[in-house]
Design a protein around this motif. Structure first.
Motif, PDB file in Angstrom:
ATOM      1  N   CYS A 179     -10.341  -6.632  -4.367  1.00 35.41           N
ATOM      2  CA  CYS A 179     -10.757  -5.816  -3.225  1.00 35.41           C
ATOM      3  C   CYS A 179     -12.196  -6.170  -2.887  1.00 35.41           C
ATOM      4  O   CYS A 179     -12.832  -6.970  -3.577  1.00 35.41           O
ATOM      5  CB  CYS A 179     -10.611  -4.325  -3.529  1.00 35.41           C
ATOM      6  SG  CYS A 179     -11.545  -3.735  -4.953  1.00 35.41           S
ATOM      7  N   GLU A 183     -15.450  -1.599  -2.074  1.00 36.76           N
ATOM      8  CA  GLU A 183     -14.332  -0.911  -2.732  1.00 36.76           C
ATOM      9  C   GLU A 183     -14.475  -0.969  -4.249  1.00 36.76           C
ATOM     10  O   GLU A 183     -14.195   0.014  -4.948  1.00 36.76           O
ATOM     11  CB  GLU A 183     -13.015  -1.537  -2.283  1.00 36.76           C
ATOM     12  CG  GLU A 183     -12.678  -1.304  -0.829  1.00 36.76           C
ATOM     13  CD  GLU A 183     -11.502  -2.128  -0.356  1.00 36.76           C
ATOM     14  OE1 GLU A 183     -10.720  -1.616   0.466  1.00 36.76           O
ATOM     15  OE2 GLU A 183     -11.350  -3.287  -0.807  1.00 36.76           O
ATOM     16  N   ASP A 193      -8.440   4.036  -8.501  1.00 32.86           N
ATOM     17  CA  ASP A 193      -8.011   2.904  -7.683  1.00 32.86           C
ATOM     18  C   ASP A 193      -6.545   3.134  -7.355  1.00 32.86           C
ATOM     19  O   ASP A 193      -5.667   2.924  -8.188  1.00 32.86           O
ATOM     20  CB  ASP A 193      -8.203   1.597  -8.459  1.00 32.86           C
ATOM     21  CG  ASP A 193      -7.899   0.374  -7.614  1.00 32.86           C
ATOM     22  OD1 ASP A 193      -7.428   0.534  -6.470  1.00 32.86           O
ATOM     23  OD2 ASP A 193      -8.136  -0.754  -8.097  1.00 32.86           O
ATOM     24  N   ARG A 195      -4.719   1.679  -5.021  1.00 38.13           N
ATOM     25  CA  ARG A 195      -4.030   0.593  -4.339  1.00 38.13           C
ATOM     26  C   ARG A 195      -2.750   0.217  -5.068  1.00 38.13           C
ATOM     27  O   ARG A 195      -2.653   0.361  -6.288  1.00 38.13           O
ATOM     28  CB  ARG A 195      -4.946  -0.631  -4.241  1.00 38.13           C
ATOM     29  CG  ARG A 195      -6.162  -0.413  -3.361  1.00 38.13           C
ATOM     30  CD  ARG A 195      -7.111  -1.597  -3.464  1.00 38.13           C
ATOM     31  NE  ARG A 195      -7.558  -1.785  -4.835  1.00 38.13           N
ATOM     32  CZ  ARG A 195      -7.713  -2.972  -5.413  1.00 38.13           C
ATOM     33  NH1 ARG A 195      -7.442  -4.073  -4.748  1.00 38.13           N
ATOM     34  NH2 ARG A 195      -8.144  -3.066  -6.649  1.00 38.13           N
TER      35      ARG A 195
END
Length: 281
Positions: A179, A183, A193, A195
Motif C-alpha cells: 500500500c 496508508e 489493516d 484490506r
C-alpha cells in the motif's frame, strides 16, 4: 528572524486526528508513551512529519515541540520532508552488500536518475539505502514501504520500480499486500489493516534460519567439516533454499564448528593439561 508559528489543520482534519489520537492514547498507561504512534498518525495525513504535525503531537500529549522534534528526527521511519508514495529501500549492510545490494543500489540510482533520499518528479518513488531489516537469509533485500522483496537482482529491482512508476500491481515476496506510504503510516499508528488479504498474509523466517533451529532441536544431523586435507562430509540438498546452492556445491555454507584441537592437532586447545605437563617436568 523568529520562526513563524505552524499552521493548524483544517477543522475537519483536526477533529478526525483528535478522535484517532484519543483512541491511541487509551492504549498506554501514560500519554507520552503514545508519541511514536502519534507521529505515524500525523505522517499518514501528509506523507511526512510536518511542523503542524509536530505541534499537534506536542499539544495532544502535553510535550514541547522540541521534545517531539527530538524523537521525530531520531527515527528514520519518520520523514521530515515530502517523499514518494513508495519508499524503495535497498539494504546495503554487510551481507546484503556482498550479495549484491551495493550493485542494486547503484543500478537503481542510475536507472531512476536519483541520489540517496531523492524522489522521482511524479512523486511516486523515493530511493534510499537502508540499514539491516533482519532478512539476511533472503539477501539481497529491497523493501518498499517496509514490505519485503527478497533475493533481488539489479534486473528484478529495475522491473519493480518500473511497475511502481507505471501504476501496475506489485506484490511483496511475503507479508501483506503493498500500500502507499501514507496508508502504511496509519497501519503503523496501530489501526487495523482491513484490506483484502492483509490479515491472512504472513512473513516468516527463511529456510536458512530454520536450518539452525532444526539442528538445535536435533531434527537434522549436523554437517561435519572435514579435517585438514580431507573433504567435508556434504549432505547434498539438505539445506537447499530457493536461490542458494547445496553445501555440496558451496562447502562454506552451514559449516558445523569444530573444536580447535581437532582443526589444529599440532596446537592442542587445553592449556590446563599443557600447564600440568610443564610442571611435571
Amino acid at each position: 528572524m523568529p520562526e513563524l508559528p505552524a499552521a493548524d489543520y483544517p477543522a475537519d482534519v483536526r477533529e478526525r486526528l483528535d478522535r484517532d489520537a484519543r483512541e491511541i492514547i487509551t492504549r498506554y498507561p501514560g500519554s507520552r508513551s503514545a508519541l511514536l504512534p502519534l507521529l505515524h498518525l500525523v505522517q499518514s495525513e501528509e506523507g511526512h512529519v510536518t511542523r503542524t504535525g509536530v505541534r499537534f503531537c506536542a499539544e495532544t500529549l502535553g510535550l514541547t515541540t522540541a521534545e517531539v522534534t527530538a524523537v521525530a528526527t531520531f527515527y528514520t521511519m519518520y520523514r521530515r520532508r515530502p517523499s514518494g508514495d513508495y519508499q524503495v529501500g535497498v539494504c546495503t549492510n554487510t551481507l546484503c552488500a556482498v550479495m549484491g545490494g551495493d550493485a542494486i543500489f547503484d543500478d537503481l540510482k542510475e536507472h531512476l536518475g536519483l541520489g540517496n533520499g531523492e524522489t522521482t518528479a511524479d512523486g511516486k518513488v523515493t530511493l534510499e539505502h537502508i540499514e539491516c531489516n533482519a532478512a539476511c537469509d533472503y539477501a539481497p533485500v529491497v523493501m518498499v514501504n517496509w514490505e519485503f522483496f527478497d533475493n533481488q537482482t539489479p534486473e528484478s529491482a529495475r522491473a519493480l520500480v518500473d511497475d511502481l512508476l507505471a501504476g501496475r500491481e506489485v506484490r511483496p515476496t511475503r507479508g501483506a499486500p503493498l500500500c502507499t506510504y501514507r496508508e502504511t503510516s496509519r497501519i503503523l499508528a496501530g489501526f487495523p489493516d482491513e484490506r483484502a488479504g492483509a490479515v491472512e498474509a504472513t512473513g516468516g523466517a527463511g529456510q536458512a534460519s530454520l536450518a539452525g533451529l532444526r539442528l538445535h532441536r536435533g531434527e537434522t544431523p549436523a554437517r561435519v567439516v572435514g579435517q585438514r586435507g580431507n573433504p567435508p562430509q556434504n549432505e547434498a540438498g539438505l539445506y537447499d533454499t530457493p536461490g542458494t546452492p547445496s553445501p555440496a556445491d558451496h562447502p562454506s555454507s552451514h559449516d558445523a564448528p569444530e573444536r580447535t584441537a581437532e582443526s589444529g592437532p599440532d596446537h592442542p586447545a587445553d592449556p590446563v593439561a599443557d600447564h600440568a605437563t610443564e610442571e611435571g617436568r
